[in-house]
Design a protein around this motif. Structure first.
Motif, short mmCIF file in Angstrom:
data_model
loop_
_atom_site.label_atom_id
_atom_site.label_comp_id
_atom_site.label_asym_id
_atom_site.label_seq_id
_atom_site.Cartn_x
_atom_site.Cartn_y
_atom_site.Cartn_z
N UNK A 197 0.89 -1.40 -0.11
CA UNK A 197 -0.23 0.14 -0.24
C UNK A 197 0.33 1.11 0.07
N UNK A 198 2.42 1.08 0.54
CA UNK A 198 2.84 2.31 0.26
C UNK A 198 3.66 2.08 -0.83
N UNK A 199 3.78 1.45 -1.88
CA UNK A 199 4.38 1.28 -3.45
C UNK A 199 3.86 2.66 -3.67
N UNK A 200 4.67 2.72 -5.15
CA UNK A 200 4.23 4.21 -6.11
C UNK A 200 4.25 3.04 -7.28
N UNK A 201 2.96 3.77 -8.03
CA UNK A 201 2.10 3.39 -8.91
C UNK A 201 3.28 2.53 -9.62
N UNK A 202 4.28 2.58 -10.08
CA UNK A 202 5.33 2.41 -11.11
C UNK A 202 5.54 0.65 -10.81
N UNK A 203 6.12 0.65 -9.33
CA UNK A 203 7.58 0.12 -8.63
C UNK A 203 6.14 -1.78 -8.33
N UNK A 204 6.38 -2.67 -8.33
CA UNK A 204 6.20 -4.36 -7.84
C UNK A 204 6.34 -4.40 -6.60
N UNK A 205 8.13 -3.95 -6.25
CA UNK A 205 8.10 -4.03 -4.89
C UNK A 205 9.10 -3.13 -4.97
N UNK A 206 9.51 -3.04 -3.04
CA UNK A 206 10.78 -1.66 -3.40
C UNK A 206 10.97 -2.52 -1.90
N UNK A 207 12.30 -1.99 -2.67
CA UNK A 207 13.45 -1.75 -0.10
C UNK A 207 13.86 -0.09 -0.20
N UNK A 208 13.55 0.13 0.90
CA UNK A 208 14.05 1.71 1.39
C UNK A 208 15.40 1.10 2.24
N UNK A 209 16.33 2.16 2.43
CA UNK A 209 17.13 2.09 3.52
C UNK A 209 17.42 3.50 3.89
N UNK A 210 17.44 2.87 5.64
CA UNK A 210 16.90 4.45 6.27
C UNK A 210 18.58 4.20 7.93
N UNK A 211 18.82 5.73 7.71
CA UNK A 211 19.56 5.79 8.72
C UNK A 211 19.11 6.54 9.42
N UNK A 212 19.36 6.06 10.52
CA UNK A 212 18.95 6.35 11.62
C UNK A 212 19.78 7.87 12.25
N UNK A 213 19.24 8.59 12.79
CA UNK A 213 19.05 10.17 12.96
C UNK A 213 19.36 9.77 14.33
N UNK A 214 20.15 10.59 15.45
CA UNK A 214 20.63 10.90 16.83
C UNK A 214 19.24 11.56 17.25
N UNK A 215 19.23 12.74 16.53
CA UNK A 215 18.35 13.47 17.18
C UNK A 215 17.03 13.53 17.78
N UNK A 216 16.41 12.65 15.96
CA UNK A 216 15.17 11.80 16.48
C UNK A 216 15.16 10.68 16.74
N UNK A 217 16.03 10.31 16.90
CA UNK A 217 15.88 8.62 18.27
C UNK A 217 14.84 7.76 17.22
N UNK A 218 15.07 7.69 15.93
CA UNK A 218 14.36 6.85 14.76
C UNK A 218 15.09 6.82 13.01
#
Length: 419
Positions: free
Chosen positions: A320-341
């Motif tokens: 449900x969070x894929x773009x219209x064109x994507x069949x599969x998507x992987x994200x890399x998310x970096x850690x942000x110390x100021x947000x603790x997320x």
């Protein structure tokens, strides 16, 4: 644009994909009806055209009353053929519009659900723990690297200046990305940032995400939100050569996004802005190679993240969070110390044949027959990475350690100190 043969043979697969995305399967039924109507209209037109050709031969051989009758029928038939041709053209247009509404079929194995239903595949590196961490904007302002106040004065909210070491940091980051891409066989490309409507539509950005795009109405051109658009359209209407393997391009461009609907979100700093620079990987390959190529793109993204020495995690994005064109998507998310997320830095999508079918990009198989190519994309570096670099490498006095791979682009400095 999905494969109509698959739709006819197994519409339940397409309906299941719609449900996984959290969207109504009614669009699939509308597409099936439009496909059936178009085929019926084309069949009627072709049948009348065949009759018209046969009648033309009969008229040439007929005489007297028979010829007069045949000529009368010829006149009637000419009007019927013209009407049938118009109906077939209109049915084709209806079919295309119905097909543009249906997003790509979700790849088997992708998580179902919405934005919060992603699956964490792995975490790499230990989360940076800092007492009272400064955020990237405080650090950037101390280094005289980021100036959002003057960006807002000149252009409005969500604009900024990168100055001094900030500018060098971005240029170095993107050059590092291009270097890596070239080393593994990508062709570097500096792409147009203004594209025609058919290029934007062909890549699937004029549907649900149209509100994110800047449009120059006087010229009927769009500002790209990613060089993916220009790279995808590069081979539009062509038969490309994939006999030696995938075609891989690394596009460097400025990107523009309206950030519609994001008011109040990430207003501080340069996390969510209207303009940024990015190096984007883009691949054309055979459909059967797309799955493995997708994993390669992800590995190359992780290689870049290792070079800037930030902790991150990899997530499998829910349907449900894929773009219209994507069949599969992987994200890399970096850690942000100021947000603790964790916050997204890269994204890589397998668009299968969806974009290439819209853009009419084909290749020849081993038997010489034309087939629709597959396309994939992946972020290799972008302005947003500066946020994670500054925060994860900060020192107690507001200085920032420079990752070893980037030191060559900052005059050999290993630490950036506040001015």
């Amino acid at each position: 644009m999905i494969d109509l043969r698959l739709l006819r043979e197994d519409p339940d697969v397409v309906r299941a994909s719609q449900r996984a995305r959290g969207e109504s399967p009614d669009a699939v039924d509308a597409l099936l009806a439009a496909d059936e109507a178009r085929r019926a209209a084309v069949q009627r037109f072709e049948s009348l055209r065949a009759e018209q050709k046969t009648l033309g031969k009969q008229v040439a051989a007929a005489k007297g009353d028979e010829k007069a009758a045949l000529l009368a029928r010829t006149k009637e038939l000419s009007a019927e053929v013209k009407a049938a041709e118009t109906a077939a053209t209109e049915a084709e247009q209806v079919l295309r519009q119905a097909n543009l509404v249906v997003p790509n079929i979700v790849e088997e194995g992708a998580p179902a659900g919405g934005e919060d239903d992603y699956v964490v595949l792995r975490e790499v590196g230990e989360r940076t723990q800092i007492d009272n961490p400064r955020d990237h904007l405080e650090l950037g302002e101390g280094l005289r690297a980021i100036d959002v106040e003057r960006g807002a004065k000149v252009s409005g909210s969500r604009f900024y200046y990168l100055t001094g070491v900030g500018a060098l940091l971005q240029l170095g980051l993107l050059q590092l990305a291009i270097q890596q891409a070239v080393e593994v066989g990508f062709t570097p490309s500096i792409t147009p940032v203004l594209v025609k409507p058919e290029s934007m539509e062909g890549t699937g950005f004029l549907g649900a995400h149209a509100s994110e795009i800047y449009r120059l109405e006087a010229d009927d051109l769009y500002l790209v939100g990613t060089s993916e658009v220009a790279l995808a359209a590069y081979h539009s209407g062509e038969i490309i050569d994939l006999s030696a393997g995938p075609l891989r391009y690394a596009g460097w461009s400025s990107c523009f996004r309206r950030e519609a609907g994001s008011y109040g979100k990430d207003v501080r700093g340069i996390l969510r802005v209207h303009q940024f620079d990015k190096v984007e990987m883009f691949v054309f390959c055979k459909p059967e190679d797309a799955h493995d190529e997708h994993l390669r793109l992800l590995a190359w993204e992780e290689e870049m993240l290792a070079k800037v020495e930030v902790p991150y995690r990899v997530i499998d994005v829910a349907a449900g969070d894929l773009g219209t064109s994507a069949a599969r998507k992987y994200d890399c998310e970096a850690w942000l110390p100021s947000q603790q997320r964790y916050r997204e830095l890269t994204s890589t999508s397998n668009c299968t044949t969806f974009q290439a079918r819209r853009l009419n990009i084909r290749y020849r198989d081993a038997d010489g027959r034309t087939q629709t190519a597959a396309t994939l994309n992946g972020t290799l570096a972008t302005t947003r990475w500066i946020t994670a670099i500054l925060e994860n490498h900060q020192l107690p006095d507001g200085s920032v350690r420079v990752p070893k791979a980037l030191q060559q682009f900052l005059g050999g400095r290993d630490v950036l100190t506040p001015s």
